[in-house]
Design a protein around this motif. Structure first.
Motif, PDB file in Angstrom:
ATOM      1  N   ASN A 103      10.935  -3.223   3.220  1.00  0.00           N
ATOM      2  CA  ASN A 103      11.237  -2.383   2.060  1.00  0.00           C
ATOM      3  C   ASN A 103      10.537  -1.035   2.040  1.00  0.00           C
ATOM      4  OD1 ASN A 103      12.948  -4.240   0.262  1.00  0.00           O
ATOM      5  ND2 ASN A 103      11.243  -5.519   0.910  1.00  0.00           N
ATOM      6  N   ALA A 104       9.673  -0.814   2.981  1.00  0.00           N
ATOM      7  CA  ALA A 104       8.954   0.458   2.985  1.00  0.00           C
ATOM      8  C   ALA A 104       9.412   1.306   4.171  1.00  0.00           C
ATOM      9  CB  ALA A 104       7.456   0.201   3.067  1.00  0.00           C
ATOM     10  N   ASP A 105       9.213   2.614   4.035  1.00  0.00           N
ATOM     11  CA  ASP A 105       9.554   3.527   5.129  1.00  0.00           C
ATOM     12  C   ASP A 105       8.391   3.622   6.094  1.00  0.00           C
ATOM     13  OD1 ASP A 105      12.038   4.172   4.299  1.00  0.00           O
ATOM     14  OD2 ASP A 105      11.413   5.948   3.171  1.00  0.00           O
ATOM     15  N   TYR A 106       8.701   3.529   7.357  1.00  0.00           N
ATOM     16  CA  TYR A 106       7.661   3.710   8.356  1.00  0.00           C
ATOM     17  C   TYR A 106       7.484   5.203   8.609  1.00  0.00           C
ATOM     18  CZ  TYR A 106       5.022   3.549  12.642  1.00  0.00           C
ATOM     19  OH  TYR A 106       4.054   3.731  13.588  1.00  0.00           O
ATOM     20  N   GLN A 109       2.145   8.235  12.037  1.00  0.00           N
ATOM     21  CA  GLN A 109       0.893   8.950  11.851  1.00  0.00           C
ATOM     22  C   GLN A 109       0.968  10.003  10.757  1.00  0.00           C
ATOM     23  OE1 GLN A 109      -0.334  10.241  15.741  1.00  0.00           O
ATOM     24  NE2 GLN A 109      -0.773   8.147  16.391  1.00  0.00           N
ATOM     25  N   LYS A 110       2.151  10.162  10.191  1.00  0.00           N
ATOM     26  CA  LYS A 110       2.272  11.084   9.070  1.00  0.00           C
ATOM     27  C   LYS A 110       1.849  10.429   7.760  1.00  0.00           C
ATOM     28  CE  LYS A 110       6.121  13.445   8.780  1.00  0.00           C
ATOM     29  NZ  LYS A 110       7.582  13.520   9.005  1.00  0.00           N
ATOM     30  N   PHE A 111       1.358   9.199   7.862  1.00  0.00           N
ATOM     31  CA  PHE A 111       0.993   8.464   6.649  1.00  0.00           C
ATOM     32  C   PHE A 111       0.074   9.248   5.713  1.00  0.00           C
ATOM     33  CE2 PHE A 111      -1.624   5.661   4.114  1.00  0.00           C
ATOM     34  CZ  PHE A 111      -0.682   4.840   3.510  1.00  0.00           C
ATOM     35  N   PRO A 112      -1.051   9.797   6.221  1.00  0.00           N
ATOM     36  CA  PRO A 112      -1.952  10.522   5.300  1.00  0.00           C
ATOM     37  C   PRO A 112      -1.248  11.686   4.608  1.00  0.00           C
ATOM     38  CG  PRO A 112      -2.994  10.142   7.422  1.00  0.00           C
ATOM     39  CD  PRO A 112      -1.554   9.781   7.585  1.00  0.00           C
ATOM     40  N   GLU A 113      -0.428  12.403   5.374  1.00  0.00           N
ATOM     41  CA  GLU A 113       0.298  13.556   4.848  1.00  0.00           C
ATOM     42  C   GLU A 113       1.264  13.121   3.742  1.00  0.00           C
ATOM     43  OE1 GLU A 113       1.974  15.678   8.204  1.00  0.00           O
ATOM     44  OE2 GLU A 113       3.524  16.442   6.870  1.00  0.00           O
ATOM     45  N   GLU A 114       2.042  12.098   4.050  1.00  0.00           N
ATOM     46  CA  GLU A 114       3.033  11.604   3.106  1.00  0.00           C
ATOM     47  C   GLU A 114       2.372  11.053   1.845  1.00  0.00           C
ATOM     48  OE1 GLU A 114       6.793  11.293   3.628  1.00  0.00           O
ATOM     49  OE2 GLU A 114       6.014  13.051   4.671  1.00  0.00           O
ATOM     50  N   ALA A 115       1.294  10.283   2.061  1.00  0.00           N
ATOM     51  CA  ALA A 115       0.596   9.678   0.933  1.00  0.00           C
ATOM     52  C   ALA A 115       0.057  10.767   0.006  1.00  0.00           C
ATOM     53  CB  ALA A 115      -0.545   8.802   1.428  1.00  0.00           C
ATOM     54  N   ARG A 116      -0.448  11.830   0.622  1.00  0.00           N
ATOM     55  CA  ARG A 116      -1.010  12.940  -0.149  1.00  0.00           C
ATOM     56  C   ARG A 116       0.087  13.647  -0.949  1.00  0.00           C
ATOM     57  NH1 ARG A 116      -4.425  14.690   3.944  1.00  0.00           N
ATOM     58  NH2 ARG A 116      -6.293  13.669   3.183  1.00  0.00           N
ATOM     59  N   LYS A 117       1.218  13.902  -0.295  1.00  0.00           N
ATOM     60  CA  LYS A 117       2.334  14.580  -0.976  1.00  0.00           C
ATOM     61  C   LYS A 117       2.764  13.791  -2.205  1.00  0.00           C
ATOM     62  CE  LYS A 117       4.660  16.780   2.906  1.00  0.00           C
ATOM     63  NZ  LYS A 117       5.818  16.488   3.762  1.00  0.00           N
ATOM     64  N   MET A 118       2.803  12.456  -2.049  1.00  0.00           N
ATOM     65  CA  MET A 118       3.207  11.619  -3.175  1.00  0.00           C
ATOM     66  C   MET A 118       2.178  11.690  -4.277  1.00  0.00           C
ATOM     67  SD  MET A 118       4.814   8.093  -1.983  1.00  0.00           S
ATOM     68  CE  MET A 118       4.875   8.028  -0.244  1.00  0.00           C
ATOM     69  N   HIS A 119       0.915  11.634  -3.849  1.00  0.00           N
ATOM     70  CA  HIS A 119      -0.178  11.641  -4.819  1.00  0.00           C
ATOM     71  C   HIS A 119      -0.150  12.917  -5.649  1.00  0.00           C
ATOM     72  CE1 HIS A 119      -4.043  10.494  -6.474  1.00  0.00           C
ATOM     73  NE2 HIS A 119      -4.517  11.697  -6.203  1.00  0.00           N
ATOM     74  N   HIS A 125       7.554   9.100  -5.367  1.00  0.00           N
ATOM     75  CA  HIS A 125       6.844   7.914  -4.925  1.00  0.00           C
ATOM     76  C   HIS A 125       7.777   6.908  -4.288  1.00  0.00           C
ATOM     77  CE1 HIS A 125       2.620   7.931  -6.240  1.00  0.00           C
ATOM     78  NE2 HIS A 125       3.028   8.973  -6.935  1.00  0.00           N
ATOM     79  N   ARG A 126       7.381   6.395  -3.177  1.00  0.00           N
ATOM     80  CA  ARG A 126       8.124   5.303  -2.557  1.00  0.00           C
ATOM     81  C   ARG A 126       7.139   4.498  -1.734  1.00  0.00           C
ATOM     82  NH1 ARG A 126       8.475   9.451   1.237  1.00  0.00           N
ATOM     83  NH2 ARG A 126       8.908   8.827   3.396  1.00  0.00           N
ATOM     84  N   SER A 127       7.582   3.362  -1.243  1.00  0.00           N
ATOM     85  CA  SER A 127       6.694   2.563  -0.402  1.00  0.00           C
ATOM     86  C   SER A 127       6.761   3.077   1.028  1.00  0.00           C
ATOM     87  CB  SER A 127       7.111   1.092  -0.417  1.00  0.00           C
ATOM     88  OG  SER A 127       6.864   0.547  -1.676  1.00  0.00           O
ATOM     89  N   ILE A 128       5.619   3.356   1.565  1.00  0.00           N
ATOM     90  CA  ILE A 128       5.586   3.790   2.962  1.00  0.00           C
ATOM     91  C   ILE A 128       4.516   2.992   3.695  1.00  0.00           C
ATOM     92  CG2 ILE A 128       6.384   6.151   2.568  1.00  0.00           C
ATOM     93  CD1 ILE A 128       3.410   7.034   2.773  1.00  0.00           C
ATOM     94  N   TYR A 129       4.631   2.936   4.976  1.00  0.00           N
ATOM     95  CA  TYR A 129       3.544   2.399   5.769  1.00  0.00           C
ATOM     96  C   TYR A 129       3.470   3.155   7.082  1.00  0.00           C
ATOM     97  CZ  TYR A 129       6.762  -0.435   8.628  1.00  0.00           C
ATOM     98  OH  TYR A 129       7.746  -0.863   9.470  1.00  0.00           O
ATOM     99  N   GLY A 130       2.309   3.169   7.633  1.00  0.00           N
ATOM    100  CA  GLY A 130       2.126   3.922   8.863  1.00  0.00           C
ATOM    101  C   GLY A 130       0.694   3.776   9.321  1.00  0.00           C
TER     102      GLY A 130
END
Ligand SMILES: [Zn+2]
Length: 158
Positions: A103-106, A109-119, A125-130
């Motif tokens: 259910n989450a987007d992979y 290594q962009k995880f920190p970037e994506e997480a920050r953008k959401m924050h 907001h969506r579920s991501i993992y990386g």
């Protein structure tokens, strides 16, 4: 409670606790007792070689193990003692992981970037993992961004 030394059809040895020998029989019949190594439900009590000949008289020293006749290349099988609760937990962890991955987007290594953008509200907001390095993870935490490590099961590490 009784502890039984068990072995599966592939010869993996493990131990498990049962309420009684009747409970053991019942659980084995229903396939509830599985090998922690290969998950096989075809398990049986492990044969205790020195004690199987019940006809021997008690009192004397136990017969020495037939070391000379033992198979030369006996590969040790992995052993583990897994309680039913632990097995249940492992199953749940696996389910959580699978659910997350489905259910989450992979984002790799962009995880920190994506997480920050959401924050910071730049993207929805969506579920991501990386992946994140320990340093990156620390930075994210310091910025108050909440995320969780994916549960990893011991046998999935390689
Ligand atoms: Zn096995």
């Amino acid at each position: 409670m009784i502890r039984y030394a068990l072995a599966c059809e592939k010869g993996h040895a493990f131990e498990s606790w049962f309420q009684s020998s009747a409970a053991y029989d019942r659980q084995v019949k229903r396939g509830l007792v599985t090998c922690p190594v290969c998950n096989s439900a075809t398990v049986d009590k492990a044969i205790m070689a020195p004690r199987i000949s019940g006809a021997k008289k008690h009192g004397g020293a136990p017969p020495p193990l037939p070391a000379a006749n033992a198979p030369a290349a006996e590969t040790p099988a992995p052993v583990a003692m897994v309680s039913p609760q632990e097995r249940e937990l492992r199953k749940k962890l696996k389910e959580v992981r699978e659910h997350l991955i489905k259910n989450a987007d992979y984002v790799g290594q962009k995880f920190p970037e994506e997480a920050r953008k959401m924050h910071y509200g730049e993207i929805e907001h969506r579920s991501i993992y990386g992946e994140a390095t320990p340093d990156q993870a620390k930075e994210l935490h310091e910025e108050g961004i909440e995320f969780h490590p994916l549960p990893v099961l011991p046998d999935e590490r390689n």
